[in-house]
Every structure is written in C-alpha cells, then in structure tokens.
Design a protein around this motif. Structure first.
Motif, PDB file in Angstrom:
ATOM      1  N   HIS A  50       0.848  -1.194   0.000  1.00 40.85           N
ATOM      2  CA  HIS A  50       0.000   0.000   0.000  1.00 40.85           C
ATOM      3  C   HIS A  50       0.881   1.240   0.000  1.00 40.85           C
ATOM      4  O   HIS A  50       1.986   1.221   0.526  1.00 40.85           O
ATOM      5  CB  HIS A  50      -0.880   0.023   1.257  1.00 40.85           C
ATOM      6  N   GLY A  51       0.392   2.313  -0.573  1.00 41.88           N
ATOM      7  CA  GLY A  51       1.139   3.568  -0.578  1.00 41.88           C
ATOM      8  C   GLY A  51       1.182   4.158  -1.965  1.00 41.88           C
ATOM      9  O   GLY A  51       0.256   3.976  -2.759  1.00 41.88           O
ATOM     10  N   GLY A  52       2.296   4.844  -2.273  1.00 40.01           N
ATOM     11  CA  GLY A  52       2.458   5.476  -3.579  1.00 40.01           C
ATOM     12  C   GLY A  52       2.420   4.481  -4.715  1.00 40.01           C
ATOM     13  O   GLY A  52       2.083   4.815  -5.845  1.00 40.01           O
ATOM     14  N   TRP A  53       2.792   3.256  -4.436  1.00 41.77           N
ATOM     15  CA  TRP A  53       2.707   2.165  -5.406  1.00 41.77           C
ATOM     16  C   TRP A  53       1.954   1.038  -4.732  1.00 41.77           C
ATOM     17  O   TRP A  53       2.381   0.525  -3.694  1.00 41.77           O
ATOM     18  CB  TRP A  53       4.105   1.697  -5.815  1.00 41.77           C
ATOM     19  N   ALA A  54       0.816   0.677  -5.280  1.00 43.67           N
ATOM     20  CA  ALA A  54      -0.006  -0.384  -4.685  1.00 43.67           C
ATOM     21  C   ALA A  54       0.117  -1.645  -5.527  1.00 43.67           C
ATOM     22  O   ALA A  54       0.176  -1.579  -6.755  1.00 43.67           O
ATOM     23  CB  ALA A  54      -1.461   0.061  -4.608  1.00 43.67           C
ATOM     24  N   LYS A 103       9.028  -3.851  -1.779  1.00 40.76           N
ATOM     25  CA  LYS A 103       8.722  -2.504  -1.271  1.00 40.76           C
ATOM     26  C   LYS A 103       9.990  -1.659  -1.192  1.00 40.76           C
ATOM     27  O   LYS A 103       9.975  -0.468  -1.521  1.00 40.76           O
ATOM     28  CB  LYS A 103       8.050  -2.611   0.092  1.00 40.76           C
ATOM     29  N   THR A 108       9.115   5.310  -3.324  1.00 45.46           N
ATOM     30  CA  THR A 108       8.454   5.798  -2.112  1.00 45.46           C
ATOM     31  C   THR A 108       8.035   4.594  -1.281  1.00 45.46           C
ATOM     32  O   THR A 108       7.512   3.611  -1.813  1.00 45.46           O
ATOM     33  CB  THR A 108       7.207   6.648  -2.439  1.00 45.46           C
ATOM     34  N   GLN A 109       8.317   4.668   0.001  1.00 38.56           N
ATOM     35  CA  GLN A 109       8.002   3.553   0.887  1.00 38.56           C
ATOM     36  C   GLN A 109       6.553   3.634   1.345  1.00 38.56           C
ATOM     37  O   GLN A 109       6.102   4.672   1.797  1.00 38.56           O
ATOM     38  CB  GLN A 109       8.929   3.561   2.096  1.00 38.56           C
ATOM     39  N   GLY A 110       5.869   2.546   1.220  1.00 38.69           N
ATOM     40  CA  GLY A 110       4.503   2.440   1.712  1.00 38.69           C
ATOM     41  C   GLY A 110       4.487   1.460   2.872  1.00 38.69           C
ATOM     42  O   GLY A 110       5.438   1.374   3.646  1.00 38.69           O
ATOM     43  N   THR A 111       3.418   0.712   2.950  1.00 36.50           N
ATOM     44  CA  THR A 111       3.287  -0.284   4.007  1.00 36.50           C
ATOM     45  C   THR A 111       2.916  -1.628   3.392  1.00 36.50           C
ATOM     46  O   THR A 111       2.463  -1.698   2.246  1.00 36.50           O
ATOM     47  CB  THR A 111       2.192   0.114   5.019  1.00 36.50           C
TER      48      THR A 111
END
Length: 150
Positions: A50-54, A103, A108-111
C-alpha cells in the motif's frame, strides 16, 4: 510505474531469501526451465503493498513443497508433520520477505499488509502482472509474482 520491479530483482530477492532463511547456503534455487506443471494441491501466500505504489507480491507452489519449505524455515525434521498453523506462519513469512524486499525497491516507501495464505490466488482486481519468476527449489517449482495497480 509498474515497470519498476524487474524479474532479475525478484530473482535476486529469492536467492537471498533461500540462502539466509531456508537452506543456509547459496545456490539452492535456480531458474525453472520448461512449463510449470498444473498444480494438484496449490498453496498461495501473498502480501499487499500500500502507498504510492499499490500491488501484491505472491508465492505459489504445491502443498508438499510448501510443507518442506515450512520444515526448513522452522527447522523441523524431514518426517515431522506440518500443522496448518505452521504452514501459514512459514509460507506467509516467505511472501512477507518477498513483499518487503519489493517494497524496498520502490521510490516511495509504503506499508505491507499482513501475509495471507490460501489454496488459490484470489486475484487483485484492477491489477496487472508486473513480473513473474519461476524458481526451481529441490526440483520443484515455486512461482513468484508481483502485481501492480493498473
């Protein structure tokens, strides 16, 4: 954005994972050549990013292979039965490590979501296949896939 994850990167992640966590030595996984046999009793583990790149990172193999992988990760005996809970913990951790390393490749780091394990891939609606790597571990296939939101 979906082209950020290359098959070579996923293969390198798998090599490191099997060296560090599964077999304790390098060279235990290689590229699978030829067609992947039809799954008889499949097991799929995945984590969502999840985040800038899903997207989603998943690992699919036969139940017997997943059991052997769990035995190796949990340092169990070769004939020791693998409980469902142990399979979910160990095989889910494989997907979690793959997903965490995917990830780390992103700008960009998401979760990460929690690892999930099932007997089929539920799919990820609205996603596209970014990369697929088929590994040979002990003469048996494991398929690693990364899917990204379209």
């Amino acid at each position: 954005m979906t082209t950020l994850i290359a098959g070579d990167d996923v293969y390198a992640i798998a090599e490191e994972l099997f060296t560090a966590m599964v077999d304790g030595e390098s060279g235990t996984v290689s590229q699978w050549f030829g067609d992947v046999p039809a799954w008889q009793v499949p097991v799929v583990a995945w984590v969502d990013l999840h985040g800038g790149w899903a997207g989603r990172a998943s690992v699919t193999t036969e139940r017997a292979t997943a059991d052997d992988l769990a035995r190796a990760l949990l340092q169990m005996g070769a004939d020791e039965p693998v409980l469902e809970e142990d399979l979910h913990d160990a095989f889910g951790e494989v997907a979690n490590v793959v997903g965490g390393n995917v990830k780390a490749l992103l700008p960009t780091q998401g979760t990460l979501g929690l690892p999930q394990v099932a007997d089929h891939d539920p799919g990820l609606p609205g996603s596209v296949l970014v990369t697929e790597v088929v590994l040979d571990w002990r003469g048996r296939p494991l398929v690693l896939r990364v899917r990204g939101a379209a």
